[in-house]
Design a protein around this motif. Structure first.
Motif, PDB file in Angstrom:
ATOM      1  N   PRO A   1     -30.826 -16.859  20.671  1.00 65.70           N
ATOM      2  CA  PRO A   1     -32.056 -17.039  21.469  1.00 65.70           C
ATOM      3  C   PRO A   1     -33.316 -17.167  20.597  1.00 65.70           C
ATOM      4  CG  PRO A   1     -30.694 -15.314  22.407  1.00 65.70           C
ATOM      5  CD  PRO A   1     -30.115 -15.633  21.076  1.00 65.70           C
ATOM      6  N   TYR A   2     -33.324 -16.422  19.501  1.00 69.38           N
ATOM      7  CA  TYR A   2     -34.484 -16.507  18.596  1.00 69.38           C
ATOM      8  C   TYR A   2     -34.599 -17.915  18.016  1.00 69.38           C
ATOM      9  CZ  TYR A   2     -37.523 -15.662  14.594  1.00 69.38           C
ATOM     10  OH  TYR A   2     -38.540 -15.730  13.676  1.00 69.38           O
ATOM     11  N   LEU A   3     -33.472 -18.477  17.598  1.00 65.86           N
ATOM     12  CA  LEU A   3     -33.466 -19.843  17.068  1.00 65.86           C
ATOM     13  C   LEU A   3     -33.825 -20.853  18.160  1.00 65.86           C
ATOM     14  CD1 LEU A   3     -30.284 -19.726  14.792  1.00 65.86           C
ATOM     15  CD2 LEU A   3     -32.677 -19.764  14.051  1.00 65.86           C
ATOM     16  N   LEU A   4     -33.402 -20.562  19.401  1.00 67.71           N
ATOM     17  CA  LEU A   4     -33.760 -21.447  20.511  1.00 67.71           C
ATOM     18  C   LEU A   4     -35.273 -21.483  20.711  1.00 67.71           C
ATOM     19  CD1 LEU A   4     -32.936 -23.217  22.938  1.00 67.71           C
ATOM     20  CD2 LEU A   4     -32.777 -21.097  24.281  1.00 67.71           C
ATOM     21  N   GLU A   5     -35.907 -20.304  20.634  1.00 73.71           N
ATOM     22  CA  GLU A   5     -37.365 -20.232  20.782  1.00 73.71           C
ATOM     23  C   GLU A   5     -38.058 -21.059  19.699  1.00 73.71           C
ATOM     24  OE1 GLU A   5     -41.327 -18.529  19.690  1.00 73.71           O
ATOM     25  OE2 GLU A   5     -39.439 -18.214  18.604  1.00 73.71           O
ATOM     26  N   LYS A   6     -37.611 -20.967  18.453  1.00 72.95           N
ATOM     27  CA  LYS A   6     -38.187 -21.725  17.354  1.00 72.95           C
ATOM     28  C   LYS A   6     -37.962 -23.220  17.554  1.00 72.95           C
ATOM     29  CE  LYS A   6     -39.784 -18.386  14.778  1.00 72.95           C
ATOM     30  NZ  LYS A   6     -41.242 -18.273  14.525  1.00 72.95           N
ATOM     31  N   THR A   7     -36.765 -23.557  18.042  1.00 72.57           N
ATOM     32  CA  THR A   7     -36.423 -24.970  18.240  1.00 72.57           C
ATOM     33  C   THR A   7     -37.331 -25.624  19.278  1.00 72.57           C
ATOM     34  OG1 THR A   7     -34.114 -24.481  17.704  1.00 72.57           O
ATOM     35  CG2 THR A   7     -34.555 -26.555  18.829  1.00 72.57           C
ATOM     36  N   VAL A   8     -37.516 -24.934  20.403  1.00 69.74           N
ATOM     37  CA  VAL A   8     -38.316 -25.505  21.497  1.00 69.74           C
ATOM     38  C   VAL A   8     -39.799 -25.570  21.128  1.00 69.74           C
ATOM     39  CG1 VAL A   8     -39.069 -25.166  23.880  1.00 69.74           C
ATOM     40  CG2 VAL A   8     -36.667 -24.801  23.257  1.00 69.74           C
ATOM     41  N   ASP A   9     -40.347 -24.446  20.661  1.00 70.78           N
ATOM     42  CA  ASP A   9     -41.788 -24.365  20.436  1.00 70.78           C
ATOM     43  C   ASP A   9     -42.271 -25.120  19.192  1.00 70.78           C
ATOM     44  OD1 ASP A   9     -42.086 -22.892  22.701  1.00 70.78           O
ATOM     45  OD2 ASP A   9     -42.096 -20.941  21.691  1.00 70.78           O
ATOM     46  N   GLU A  10     -41.439 -25.139  18.141  1.00 67.98           N
ATOM     47  CA  GLU A  10     -41.904 -25.706  16.885  1.00 67.98           C
ATOM     48  C   GLU A  10     -41.383 -27.111  16.604  1.00 67.98           C
ATOM     49  OE1 GLU A  10     -41.286 -23.025  13.661  1.00 67.98           O
ATOM     50  OE2 GLU A  10     -42.150 -21.304  14.720  1.00 67.98           O
TER      51      GLU A  10
END
Length: 586
Positions: free
Chosen positions: A41-50
């Protein structure tokens, strides 16, 4: 009760000590599983936002590949975690089962007189199997879930403490519901285990005694009894099902409401112009909520599995801690006896204050053949049980070659005493294995030579497969006379110093009796023999006849000495029973 649970758990954990390295690897895989699970989930957050929103294709591909790697690592960790947790549980169960079986095998006969076989089967098989759930479905799963929740909470607070706090608001409610569920389920599991034991006991006894059930037309009556026991078993499980049906929907509702609240809370902040979370964080927290609440929901289920194992372990350790062992204080290893036996003022009772043997004094010279006769309940078979130390005498002394039998090691004493019982027990195995009882020191050639010497080889070879013929459970493929012949051969190949025939010819056909008579003459030759019988042919040539009544010796002498006594007990017994037998044979 709580202390008892902790105590049983600690006892189970003692069996995990030999596997401490495997135990450590399971914990390592549990830790790695929680880290890889929280990373996605942490990597998902970085993927979407950045990368997704800014449309950075290069970085997007990199993070997608990274998430795939995390997923693969999570799967590998999950595999090894589950695999080694189950292997560890089964190894511990194997060790406990072996210890329990060895312990039960050393119990006094008095224990088996009072304990239902079905209950022992439940303890040895089903309850012990439930103990494996402590490791495979309980302890390690709980540790893994708690680690996963701990890591997820850290990551959540690191990413957005406000949303994390909103998620935490529902946690106390679910924890409280889980605690209530756990208490209810413990009582339900205890009731289930008790009813399983009752059901096993009933089925075991009825299947074993099916012939009696059918002979006396008891099918309908036993069926009604079974329905009653089965209903109690069903009712116990219904409680289990009810509690599960209540708890898990409640847990799902709390999880769904939490998810809805977090989405609403974040959406309101966005509408008010104060964005509480970026879109990527929203996606991540949606994943986190499921990953946080599902383990908490499942922990209750895992506690149930663990409680089943602990409740089962309570029953198993209750057996393991029973002081029902035969006293083995002897230190002398018995060699081949001369065979001189003496009972000195021996007293014994199965039930306190109800003596069965009342001060017996008896001396048997080495090599003598002694016959013991008397009415049912006179104490004949009890004497044999005492000689084999199946029961401990209340007072007095029993000696072999002048040495107290308590001074011999138990296994060496019994190796020198061969016994042929009236009710012969055969295992579901070959004739050869039933004769040798899988003793590697007894070869097939020895068995064949022994069979030829007592005249039963031809009978065995007439069966399909000969010595490899499988007699099935309890020897049902053989007649009672044939089973007796196998028992004679079993006793003979062990080359005992003392031979005991406990009513061994009381229920056989004429042909089998002729074979047994020949076998008896062969195997009693040169060794001390005690024959307990109701048939004249087996005792008339004995060196001495011991007559018992109500736990005492009332007469002794040869057949001709006793038959000529006026109003003698043996004489009355002879004319009421043995003489009738003689006339029928004529």
């Amino acid at each position: 009760m709580k202390a008892k649970k902790t105590s049983s758990f600690k006892k189970v954990m003692q069996f995990a000590k030999p596997y401490k390295n495997r135990f450590a690897w399971v914990i390592i895989f549990a830790i790695s599983l929680s880290i890889f699970a929280a990373a996605r989930p942490y990597l998902l957050e970085k993927t979407v936002d950045e990368y997704l929103i800014p449309k950075n294709n290069t970085g997007l591909l990199y993070y997608i590949m990274l998430m795939v790697i995390m997923l693969v690592m999570e799967v590998i960790s999950q595999f090894y975690f589950v695999f080694w947790a189950n292997v560890l549980g089964q190894d511990i169960v194997k060790d406990i089962r072996e210890k329990l079986f060895n312990h039960i095998s050393s119990f006094r006969m008095k224990f088996f007189d009072n304990e239902a076989v079905g209950r022992l089967v439940t303890r040895t098989v089903f309850d012990i199997e439930s103990i494996s759930k402590i490791f495979s479905q309980g302890l390690f799963m709980i540790i893994s879930d708690l680690l996963k929740m701990f890591v997820i909470l850290i990551v959540m607070f690191y990413m957005n403490w406000k949303l994390a706090f909103a998620v935490m608001l529902a946690m106390p409610i679910l924890v409280y519901a889980t605690r209530i569920f756990q208490k209810k389920m413990k009582g339900a599991f205890e009731e289930v285990r008790a009813q399983v034991a009752n059901l096993n006991t009933f089925v075991q006894e009825r299947l074993t005694g099916m012939k009696i059930v059918q002979l006396f037309n008891r099918e309908d009556i036993e069926y009604e009894k079974f329905k009653e026991i089965n209903k109690k078993h069903n009712d116990a499980w219904q409680k289990n099902i009810l509690y599960n049906s209540i708890f898990f929907p409640i847990a799902d509702i709390i999880s769904s409401l939490t998810l809805g609240f977090v989405i609403w809370y974040a959406s309101i902040s966005i509408l008010n112009g104060d964005a509480l979370a970026e879109p990527g964080q929203m996606f991540a927290f949606i994943m986190f909520i499921g990953m946080l609440f599902n383990p908490l929901r499942q922990i209750a289920d895992k506690f149930n599995e663990m409680q089943q194992g602990i409740v089962a372990s309570d029953r198993v350790f209750e057996l393991l801690e029973m002081e029902e062992l035969i006293q083995q204080s002897g230190h002398i290893k018995a060699g081949h006896f001369k065979g001189e036996l003496e009972f000195q003022n021996v007293r014994f009772s199965y039930i306190d204050d109800e003596e069965i043997i009342k001060g017996i004094n008896l001396k048997i010279e080495a090599g003598q053949t002694i016959a013991i006769v008397g009415s049912t309940g006179a104490g004949k078979s009890t004497i044999i049980n005492l000689l084999n130390r199946f029961y401990e005498i209340n007072s007095g002394k029993i000696t072999v070659d002048g040495v107290d039998i308590n001074d011999f090691t138990l296994d060496s004493l019994r190796r020198q005493i061969g016994v042929v019982l009236q009710d012969v027990f055969l295992f579901a195995d070959t004739i050869l294995n039933n004769i040798t009882l899988n003793d590697p020191q007894i070869s097939r050639e020895q068995v064949i030579n022994a069979a030829k010497s007592i005249g039963v080889h031809d009978f065995i070879m007439s069966l399909p497969g000969g010595y490899d013929y499988n007699v099935k459970e309890r020897g049902v493929m053989l007649s009672s006379g044939q089973r007796q012949l196998i028992a004679f051969l079993r006793a003979f190949v062990s080359n005992p110093s003392i031979l005991i025939l406990d009513e061994a010819t009381s229920s056989i056909d004429t042909h089998s009796e002729d074979l047994i008579r020949t076998a008896t003459e062969t195997i009693t030759k040169g060794r001390t023999s005690i024959i307990i019988a109701h048939r004249l042919a087996t005792i008339i040539n004995a060196d001495k006849i011991i007559v018992m009544d109500k736990g005492q010796i009332v007469e002794s002498g040869t057949h001709y000495e006793l038959i000529n006594r006026i109003e003698g007990y043996y004489k009355n017994l002879y004319y009421s029973q043995f003489a009738v037998e003689t006339e029928s044979e004529e």
